[in-house]
Design a protein around this motif. Structure first.
Motif, PDB file in Angstrom:
ATOM      1  N   GLY A   1     -29.432  -4.635 -49.502  1.00 46.48           N
ATOM      2  CA  GLY A   1     -28.958  -3.279 -49.734  1.00 46.48           C
ATOM      3  C   GLY A   1     -27.979  -2.767 -48.694  1.00 46.48           C
ATOM      4  N   GLN A   2     -27.263  -3.663 -48.037  1.00 48.83           N
ATOM      5  CA  GLN A   2     -26.375  -3.265 -46.938  1.00 48.83           C
ATOM      6  C   GLN A   2     -24.961  -2.956 -47.432  1.00 48.83           C
ATOM      7  N   THR A   3     -24.308  -2.050 -46.707  1.00 49.62           N
ATOM      8  CA  THR A   3     -22.890  -1.757 -46.906  1.00 49.62           C
ATOM      9  C   THR A   3     -22.125  -2.337 -45.730  1.00 49.62           C
ATOM     10  N   VAL A   4     -21.249  -3.306 -45.988  1.00 48.10           N
ATOM     11  CA  VAL A   4     -20.486  -3.924 -44.900  1.00 48.10           C
ATOM     12  C   VAL A   4     -19.115  -3.261 -44.836  1.00 48.10           C
ATOM     13  N   SER A   5     -18.693  -2.979 -43.591  1.00 52.74           N
ATOM     14  CA  SER A   5     -17.472  -2.206 -43.408  1.00 52.74           C
ATOM     15  C   SER A   5     -16.929  -2.453 -42.017  1.00 52.74           C
ATOM     16  N   ASN A   6     -15.805  -1.824 -41.718  1.00 48.40           N
ATOM     17  CA  ASN A   6     -15.252  -1.796 -40.364  1.00 48.40           C
ATOM     18  C   ASN A   6     -14.357  -0.585 -40.224  1.00 48.40           C
TER      19      ASN A   6
ATOM     20  N   ASP B   1     -10.656  -1.144 -42.081  1.00 52.52           N
ATOM     21  CA  ASP B   1     -10.481  -1.252 -43.533  1.00 52.52           C
ATOM     22  C   ASP B   1     -11.472  -0.417 -44.323  1.00 52.52           C
ATOM     23  N   GLY B   2     -12.444   0.188 -43.667  1.00 56.07           N
ATOM     24  CA  GLY B   2     -13.451   0.943 -44.383  1.00 56.07           C
ATOM     25  C   GLY B   2     -14.478   0.031 -45.036  1.00 56.07           C
ATOM     26  N   VAL B   3     -14.974   0.408 -46.200  1.00 55.63           N
ATOM     27  CA  VAL B   3     -16.032  -0.334 -46.882  1.00 55.63           C
ATOM     28  C   VAL B   3     -15.465  -1.578 -47.553  1.00 55.63           C
ATOM     29  N   LEU B   4     -16.082  -2.726 -47.292  1.00 55.51           N
ATOM     30  CA  LEU B   4     -15.674  -3.990 -47.905  1.00 55.51           C
ATOM     31  C   LEU B   4     -16.555  -4.356 -49.089  1.00 55.51           C
ATOM     32  N   ALA B   5     -17.858  -4.073 -49.003  1.00 56.87           N
ATOM     33  CA  ALA B   5     -18.794  -4.410 -50.084  1.00 56.87           C
ATOM     34  C   ALA B   5     -20.048  -3.570 -49.905  1.00 56.87           C
ATOM     35  N   THR B   6     -20.732  -3.326 -51.014  1.00 55.65           N
ATOM     36  CA  THR B   6     -21.971  -2.544 -50.970  1.00 55.65           C
ATOM     37  C   THR B   6     -23.109  -3.332 -51.607  1.00 55.65           C
ATOM     38  N   ASN B   7     -24.332  -2.935 -51.236  1.00 58.22           N
ATOM     39  CA  ASN B   7     -25.555  -3.524 -51.794  1.00 58.22           C
ATOM     40  C   ASN B   7     -25.565  -5.049 -51.666  1.00 58.22           C
ATOM     41  N   VAL B   8     -25.320  -5.537 -50.460  1.00 53.13           N
ATOM     42  CA  VAL B   8     -25.282  -6.979 -50.220  1.00 53.13           C
ATOM     43  C   VAL B   8     -26.364  -7.368 -49.209  1.00 53.13           C
TER      44      VAL B   8
ATOM     45  N   GLY C   1     -15.206  -8.034 -40.416  1.00 53.70           N
ATOM     46  CA  GLY C   1     -13.760  -8.016 -40.611  1.00 53.70           C
ATOM     47  C   GLY C   1     -13.341  -8.449 -41.996  1.00 53.70           C
ATOM     48  N   SER C   2     -14.025  -9.456 -42.545  1.00 50.66           N
ATOM     49  CA  SER C   2     -13.757  -9.919 -43.906  1.00 50.66           C
ATOM     50  C   SER C   2     -15.051 -10.490 -44.460  1.00 50.66           C
ATOM     51  N   ALA C   3     -15.172 -10.535 -45.800  1.00 48.11           N
ATOM     52  CA  ALA C   3     -16.429 -10.965 -46.393  1.00 48.11           C
ATOM     53  C   ALA C   3     -16.196 -11.599 -47.754  1.00 48.11           C
ATOM     54  N   VAL C   4     -17.000 -12.661 -48.037  1.00 47.95           N
ATOM     55  CA  VAL C   4     -17.054 -13.287 -49.353  1.00 47.95           C
ATOM     56  C   VAL C   4     -18.489 -13.156 -49.844  1.00 47.95           C
ATOM     57  N   VAL C   5     -18.652 -12.550 -51.032  1.00 51.44           N
ATOM     58  CA  VAL C   5     -19.978 -12.233 -51.553  1.00 51.44           C
ATOM     59  C   VAL C   5     -20.260 -13.074 -52.791  1.00 51.44           C
ATOM     60  N   ASP C   6     -21.476 -13.625 -52.861  1.00 53.16           N
ATOM     61  CA  ASP C   6     -21.924 -14.294 -54.081  1.00 53.16           C
ATOM     62  C   ASP C   6     -22.268 -13.225 -55.105  1.00 53.16           C
ATOM     63  N   PRO C   7     -21.542 -13.143 -56.220  1.00 54.54           N
ATOM     64  CA  PRO C   7     -21.790 -12.050 -57.169  1.00 54.54           C
ATOM     65  C   PRO C   7     -23.144 -12.141 -57.854  1.00 54.54           C
ATOM     66  N   ALA C   8     -23.723 -13.346 -57.934  1.00 53.64           N
ATOM     67  CA  ALA C   8     -24.996 -13.507 -58.642  1.00 53.64           C
ATOM     68  C   ALA C   8     -26.165 -12.944 -57.848  1.00 53.64           C
ATOM     69  N   THR C   9     -26.121 -13.075 -56.519  1.00 54.11           N
ATOM     70  CA  THR C   9     -27.256 -12.652 -55.695  1.00 54.11           C
ATOM     71  C   THR C   9     -26.915 -11.550 -54.716  1.00 54.11           C
ATOM     72  N   GLY C  10     -25.634 -11.241 -54.552  1.00 55.49           N
ATOM     73  CA  GLY C  10     -25.239 -10.247 -53.565  1.00 55.49           C
ATOM     74  C   GLY C  10     -25.352 -10.738 -52.142  1.00 55.49           C
ATOM     75  N   THR C  11     -25.361 -12.043 -51.965  1.00 56.15           N
ATOM     76  CA  THR C  11     -25.505 -12.632 -50.632  1.00 56.15           C
ATOM     77  C   THR C  11     -24.141 -12.877 -50.010  1.00 56.15           C
ATOM     78  N   LEU C  12     -23.998 -12.484 -48.756  1.00 56.65           N
ATOM     79  CA  LEU C  12     -22.761 -12.793 -48.037  1.00 56.65           C
ATOM     80  C   LEU C  12     -22.705 -14.290 -47.754  1.00 56.65           C
TER      81      LEU C  12
END
Length: 905
Positions: free
Chosen positions: A224-229, A232-239, A301-312
């Motif tokens: 349930g984390q929001t990753v940001s900096n 760039d602000g918010v990069l992804a939510t609920n991960v 700084g940057s993130a790649v998220v698995d869309p199926a599980t929300g895992t970074l």
């Protein structure tokens, strides 16, 4: 099924009669030499047993089949093990973990060095063990407490042998990861004299190991984390993002010393008196060298998220991007927290008295104590460098790439900065058990009524736990240069580490760091903590048991029925201090707890259980047996689960956590039934299948929940942290840091609770076949299932831990002086923990299969040369979080190889 266990052995096998009262005809004992004869004997014993049980025996005096008792037990159908340092430690039976199984030594329950009830087999030397029996169903004569099963380990007695005998062995063990070779040796001397009326046995053994354990792990994945900096602000939510990442090399010096002394006296043919004592000392000196990373969601700084599980799957931690958590740092951790200093002592007196031809009595008095003396002895030190790093979980091994590290290149050591230091995270556990048993067997002159057994059992147990801890955070925050020369700061290269991961980084001497702090006027001062407890448990049990034999037509029937009544009284005392404030440190991600005065808490409970049992054995043909068993069992809560004390962890940003017990817990209760079929075909072959069902109520599960604690040191109207507790409470970040202001704080607290129920079903199948050319094969499998399972739904609050299928395959050869064995043990994936103790996320263990080999050559009747290989393919143990792409832990223990010689005179 028992034959499958026996096939784990090779060479000579001999019998040892169990001392478990009333169970003499219910176990499988082997009384002859040679693998084929031993198999025939075990089949005869299995046919005559009245309960479902399996056994293993030493191949000869001082020669157990494996290097470790638990390693041998895992060959038995339905039995799997947990390991420590690659060595078998705890046993699971039919999917029920170590806490669900009662372990006896010579029919007595031993004190344990853990905070629970589970027994650690690694405190026992295999050379002094003569046998082990696993009771899967039960009779009233067996001590209650094991829903999974009961294991009785037997040690040598002088009356088991005739005259003077000496057995000794020496061997050298090579560890593939540490590339070190260590010695071990044992000697056992036994003698009987004065017309076999007096016997004395002395046994001593010592084993040393130079162990290296390679690990990568995390405390857990935060959902349930929001990753940001800030750029760039918010990069992804609920991960999901890992809390931290540790690349660990644990170098351990292990030393186990066992000694036992047994005296037996038979003043007449009707009386045998036995006095015995056993001592075990097991020291593990651990030195962990750790390349560590701490992840914060507000500096990605940057993130790649698995869309199926929300895992970074891939992300960076970069300097200058944080929004309050501070810059990332490459940490070098030096710790001894994995050390263990275990001592176990046990003493007993036993009298067997044949009162007359029909009545036999046995009286047994015993005491045992155990301690893991670690409080105030372990340390934890952190030195770091402000740095960028990248997490990447897209390959075989998740990696963290730190800027400036690669190959043999390292950043300038002058970048190293001091950070956090502490002493005494570990708890000393002390356990003492006193037992008294009186058992009677009445054998009437009847063709139908075979015998009646009755008795009384009393146990008084006291378990306590305490912590001696201190910390020093005056240099937290990486603001002060590390004293490189004073702490011997130096490059370090890990041997045989995971490929593709950084294996060269910096380390130092943590003891020298603590000395530097003391010399600089900032000593770490460990003190006795107000989170200690003492639990007293008194058990009184009464039982009666009857065995009947008769025929239905041409089919013989044996009926065993009985009941056991157990009364349990528990009293709990704890000393507790509660958090009254949380204050900042120089590290923006790390805070400090402030505690109030000590409070004494006293609570107690009592309960009673009536446990009936029925065992029926039907001989449907000369070579076929059908069995049915129905019985009730209980497993009491572990001692630590009943502690009312709450342990508050180090507070961090978005992570206020604690753990505690529940004195009101009731025992697990299970109603069970078993059906088994056995076909003894030809002379030394067996096919068997068994089905079992367990209905378990009042399941105890440790779950996390939110608990609110009032910060009584804070004052309104803003309720900021109190400057009298820390001058840093006057800084401007207090009002924007939620953990540092407010009249109360919410902690995520892990506590056990009753209330759930579950059905466990399964079957076991085993096949043994002996060929005429000296070869033999055994295969068995256990399949278990439950009506409760964990799903990807994060709201799931209950599932069965440790439940999983297992398989064994053993191929052996025995011809003349040569014996050889290849064994494969496989445990399918299972839920290790429904709650990781950090944030309520589960831990899953993936499939693990291990190959072991052994061979021996009997040079003559006195000397045997042998070779053993453990985990020869170097399999790794992998654990994940809720999803498979969330690695929780990866552990590599390498392979072990031993060569040695055994002599018997």
């Amino acid at each position: 099924m028992a034959v499958a266990a026996v096939l784990a052995t090779s060479g000579q096998v001999y019998a040892q009669q169990t001392t478990t009262a009333g169970a003499e005809d219910n176990i499988e004992v082997i009384a002859v030499k040679g693998i084929r004869s031993s198999l025939r004997s075990s089949m005869i014993d299995k046919q005559s047993a009245s309960v479902v049980s399996d056994g293993i025996r030493a191949e000869d005096l001082g020669k157990f089949p494996d290097l470790n008792v638990a390693e041998s037990l895992q060959r038995i159908t339905g039995v799997s093990i947990d390991r420590s340092g690659g060595e078998g430690q705890a046993v699971t039976i039919r999917g029920f973990g170590p806490q669900f199984n009662t372990v006896l030594v010579n029919g007595r329950q031993f004190a344990t060095d853990t905070d629970g009830r589970e027994f650690n087999f690694d405190v026992l030397a295999a050379e002094q063990i003569t046998g082990a029996d696993v009771f899967k169903s039960t009779t009233a004569t067996l001590q209650e407490g094991g829903i999974g099963g009961t294991i009785n380990v037997t040690t040598a007695r002088p009356f088991d042998f005739t005259g003077f005998q000496v057995v000794g062995s020496v061997k050298a063990m090579y560890e593939s990861l540490s590339e070190e070779t260590s010695p071990s040796g044992s000697v056992l001397i036994t003698n009987t004299f004065l017309d076999e009326k007096v016997g004395v046995l002395v046994a001593v053994s010592q084993q040393e190991r130079k162990v290296q354990i390679n690990q990568i792990n995390t405390a857990g994945w935060l959902g349930g984390q929001t990753v940001s900096n800030r750029r760039d602000g918010v990069l992804a939510t609920n991960v999901y993002i890992p809390r931290n990442w540790d690349q660990i090399v644990d170098e351990q010096d292990r030393k186990r010393t066992n000694a036992s002394l047994v005296f037996q006296y038979a003043p007449s043919e009707d009386i045998t008196i036995t006095l015995d004592g056993l001592m075990s000392k097991f020291d593990v000196d651990s030195q962990v060298t750790d390349l560590a990373s701490w992840f914060e969601a507000d500096r990605v700084g940057s993130a790649v998220v698995d869309p199926a599980t929300g895992t970074l799957l891939r992300f960076t931690q970069e300097r200058g991007l944080h929004q309050g958590s501070g810059d990332p740092a490459t940490d070098f951790v030096s710790t001894t927290r994995n050390s263990r200093y275990s001592t176990t002592n046990a003493y007993g007196a036993n009298v067997e008295w044949r009162i007359n031809e029909q009545l036999k009595a046995e009286f047994d008095l015993s005491t045992s104590n155990a301690e893991n003396d670690i409080a105030g002895r372990d340390r934890f030190n952190v030195v770091g460098m402000i740095n960028d790093y990248t997490f990447d979980a897209t390959g075989k091994y998740p990696t963290v790439t730190h800027a400036g590290f690669g190959g043999s290149s390292l950043p300038n050591p002058n970048l190293a900065r001091m950070h956090y230091n502490d002493i005494g995270l570990g708890f000393t556990n002390e356990d003492e058990i006193n037992e008294l048993k009186a058992d009677f067997i009445y054998t009437p002159n009847s063709d139908v009524f075979e015998k009646a057994q009755f008795g009384v059992y009393r146990q008084e147990r006291e378990k306590s736990s305490f912590q001696i801890r201190g910390s020093q955070c005056v240099f937290c925050g990486y603001g002060t240069a590390a004293p490189l020369d004073a702490i011997n700061f130096r490059p370090y290269t890990a041997k045989n580490y995971f490929p593709g991961l950084i294996d060269t980084f910096y380390t130092y001497d943590g003891d020298l760091m603590n000395k530097f702090l003391a010399d600089s006027g900032f000593p770490i001062v460990p003190t006795l903590q107000n989170n200690r407890y003492r639990i007293n448990e008194d058990i009184t049990s009464l039982y009666t048991d009857f065995t009947l034999q008769y025929d239905i037509g041409s089919m013989p029937v044996t009926v065993n029925l009985g009941a056991r009544y157990a009364s349990t009284d528990v009293s709990v005392t704890a000393i507790q201090s509660f958090v009254t404030d949380i204050v900042p440190t120089a590290d923006p991600t790390l805070f400090a707890n402030v505690f109030g005065p000590a409070t004494e808490i006293e609570q107690g409970s009592s309960y009673a259980n009536l446990l009936p049992n029925l065992n029926i054995k039907l001989g449907i043909a000369d070579d076929m047996i059908l069995r049915f068993a129905a019985y009730d069992t209980i497993t009491r809560p572990t001692m630590s689960q009943m502690s009312p004390a709450t342990n508050f962890n180090e507070p961090r940003r978005q992570n206020l956590s604690a753990s505690g017990g529940n004195p009101a817990l009731k025992p697990f209760r299970a109603s069970n039934w078993d059906i088994s079929y056995e076909w003894y075909y030809n002379d030394a072959n067996l096919f068997s299948v068994a089905f079992f069902n367990k209905e378990v109520e009042d399941f105890i599960v440790t779950l996390t929940g939110t608990e609110v604690y009032n910060m009584t040191d804070r004052v309104g109207p803003n309720f900021n942290c109190n400057v009298t507790n820390s001058p840093l409470c006057a800084s401007g970040i207090i009002s924007t840091t939620e953990e540092l202001n407010g009249s109360s704080e919410q902690f995520v607290v892990a506590r056990p609770q009753n209330g759930e129920s579950a059905r466990i079903t399964g079957y076991e199948i085993a096949w043994t076949h002996m060929f005429d050319n000296g070869f033999g094969v055994s295969a068995n499998a256990t399949v278990v299932d439950s009506n409760i399972s964990l799903t990807a739904d994060s709201t799931t609050r209950f599932a069965l831990e440790g439940l999983g299928d297992s398989q064994n395959l053993v191929v052996f050869y025995e011809q003349g002086p040569w014996q050889a064995r290849v064994a494969f043990n496989n445990r399918e994936a299972f839920l290790r923990a429904i709650d990781n103790g950090f944030n309520g996320e589960p831990v899953n263990t993936e499939r693990f299969g291990q190959w072991d080999v052994s061979a021996s050559y009997d040079y003559n009747e006195y000397l045997t040369f042998f070779f053993e290989g453990i985990n020869v393919t170097g399999e790794e143990l992998r654990q994940t979080g809720r999803f498979k792409n969330q690695l929780f832990s990866l552990e590599d223990n390498g392979s072990r190889y031993a060569v040695g010689v055994r002599a018997k005179f």
